[in-house]
Design an enzyme around this catalytic site. Structure first.
Site: not given
Ligand code: UT7
Length: 332
Positions: A120, A259, A289
Site C-alpha cells: 500500500c 492511504h 482500499n
Molecule cells: O492498507 C493497509 C492494510 N489494512 C488496514 O489498514 C486495515 C486495518 N484494520 C482494520 O481496518 C480493522 O481492524 C478491520 C476493519 C479489519 C476490523 O475492524 P475492528 O474494529 O478492528 O474489528 P475487530 O476485529 O476488533 O472486531 C470487533 C468485533 C468482533 O466481535 P466481538 O468479539 O466484539 O463480539 C468481531 O468478531 O466485530 C466483529 N467483526 C465483524 N462483524 C461484522 C469483525 N469483522 C466483522 C465484520 N462484520 N466484517
C-alpha cells in the site's frame, strides 16, 4: 528538503489519470456471502462499496486505461514516455513485470520499465524513485502507476478482508520543472508485518507447483487490529517527521491525501497530526482500499478542489510493514 543536486530541476506532476472498473461490490452483496452487515462495515470502516475488475482482465488493463485517461485529459502523447514504474502487489503474472506488459499494450519499444512492490506504500515509494530519475536529468517523462487487482486475492467469504478491498489504477506523469514540484519524501520499512498482512502462495517459498498446493495461501490474510494500530502510528510519525525536517507547520499543508484503508485510520491520523478536518481528501466510501492505487485515485477524484500552488502531503502504510510521507507542490 532539497537534495545536494540543488542546481538540478525539480520533478513536478504535470498530468494525472485514473481508472475504476464498472462492477460494484456493495455491503449488501457481502451480507449475502458472510456474517456481516452494512451497518457494521460503515461504522467500522466508512466503506459502502468497492469496484471489482471483471474476470479475464488484470492489473495492466486498468493501468493502460488510466494512462489513456491521463493522455486524453492533459493532451499528452504516450510516445514521449521514457520510463514507467508500476507500483503493484498484484502483477498480471510473476514474470515479466506488469510494466513490460503495459509497455507492450502502449506500443512503447524503448522504455525503461519495471514493477515495484511496496504494497500500500507502493505509490509513494515509486513517486520518490521517479522524482529521483527526473532530478538526475537522465529521464524527462516518467509515468508512475499505482494499480492493483486485489480482488483476485480476496477470499469473498472472509469478512476480515472482503469488506475493505477493491480494484483500481491511478497514474501521474512526472517532468522536470524549474519551479518547486516534489519537495521531499520520507520512506521507511521493516519486516515486522510479515505475519500480520500477507499473500504467501505462489511465490518461491510456496510455489503453486507444490503438491498439494494449499489454496488458502493464495488469499490475502490480515490481522486487522495489529495493522490498524501500526498504520495510525507510522503515518502520523511520517507526517510529523517530514514537516519537521522541512521546517513547516501543519497549517502550511493545503491537503492531506492519506492511504485509503479505513476511515477510522484516516480520522485518527488527521487528529494526531492536528490537521483541520476539511483539509483531508478521501474517496474510501465508494472505492475501499485499492492498495497502491488509493493515493493517485484519491487526488484524481478530488482534482477540482486542488489549486495550482497548493501544498500536498501524502501518506501511506502497508504490508512489510512499509510506510512514508511525501510533500509536493501541485503544479497543474
Ligand atoms: O492498507 C493497509 C492494510 N489494512 C488496514 O489498514 C486495515 C486495518 N484494520 C482494520 O481496518 C480493522 O481492524 C478491520 C476493519 C479489519 C476490523 O475492524 P475492528 O474494529 O478492528 O474489528 P475487530 O476485529 O476488533 O472486531 C470487533 C468485533 C468482533 O466481535 P466481538 O468479539 O466484539 O463480539 C468481531 O468478531 O466485530 C466483529 N467483526 C465483524 N462483524 C461484522 C469483525 N469483522 C466483522 C465484520 N462484520 N466484517
Amino acid at each position: 528538503m532539497r537534495n545536494i543536486y540543488s542546481s538540478r530541476p525539480y520533478a513536478a506532476i504535470t498530468a494525472i489519470g485514473g481508472y475504476l472498473p464498472q462492477e460494484r461490490r456493495t455491503n449488501f452483496d457481502l451480507e449475502q456471502v458472510c456474517d456481516t452487515s452494512d451497518e457494521w462495515i460503515i461504522k467500522r470502516t466508512g466503506i459502502k462499496e468497492r469496484r471489482i475488475l471483471e474476470a479475464g482482465l488484470a492489473t495492466s488493463d486498468m493501468a493502460v486505461m488510466a494512462i489513456h485517461d491521463l493522455c486524453t485529459r492533459y493532451n499528452k502523447d504516450v510516445a514521449d514516455v521514457d520510463a514507467i514504474i508500476v507500483a503493484t502487489s498484484t502483477p498480471d503474472v510473476l514474470m515479466p513485470a506488469t510494466a513490460n506488459i503495459i509497455a507492450q499494450k502502449l506500443n512503447l519499444n524503448n522504455v525503461w520499465a519495471f514493477d515495484m512492490n511496496a504494497a500500500c506504500s507502493g505509490f509513494l515509494y515509486a513517486l520518490d524513485m521517479g522524482a529521483s530519475l527526473v532530478e538526475t536529468e537522465r529521464y524527462k517523462n516518467v509515468l508512475i502507476v499505482g494499480a492493483d487487482n486485489i480482488s483476485a486475492f480476496v477470499n469473498i467469504h472472509d469478512r476480515s478482508t472482503n469488506i475493505l478491498f477493491g480494484d483500481g489504477a491511478g497514474v501521474i506523469w512526472l517532468e522536470p520543472s524549474a519551479e518547486e514540484g516534489i519537495i521531499d519524501a520520507f520512506m521507511q520499512s521493516n519486516g515486522d508485518g510479515r505475519d500480520f498482512l500477507n499473500i504467501e502462495g505462489g511465490g518461491s517459498l510456496y510455489p503453486t507447483s507444490e503438491k498439494p498446493f494449499n489454496q488458502e495461501r493464495s488469499y490475502l490474510k490480515q490481522d486487522g487490529k495489529v495493522v490498524f494500530k501500526q498504520a495510525v502510528q507510522s503515518m502520523s510519525n511520517a507526517c510529523k517527521s517530514i514537516l519537521e525536517r522541512n521546517q513547516l507547520g501543519i497549517e502550511a499543508v493545503d491537503w492531506l491525501i492519506p492511504h485509503q484503508a479505513n476511515k477510522r485510520i484516516i480520522d485518527a491520523v488527521g487528529k494526531d497530526i492536528n490537521i483541520q478536518k476539511n483539509k483531508t481528501l478521501t474517496n474510501i466510501e465508494y472505492r475501499g482500499n485499492t492498495i497502491a492505487a488509493t493515493i493517485p485515485l484519491c487526488i484524481w477524484e478530488n482534482i477540482k478542489q486542488i489549486q495550482k500552488g497548493d501544498l500536498l502531503m501524502l501518506t501511506a502504510f502497508g504490508a512489510g510493514f512499509s510506510w512514508g510521507a511525501s510533500l509536493l507542490r501541485w503544479m497543474i
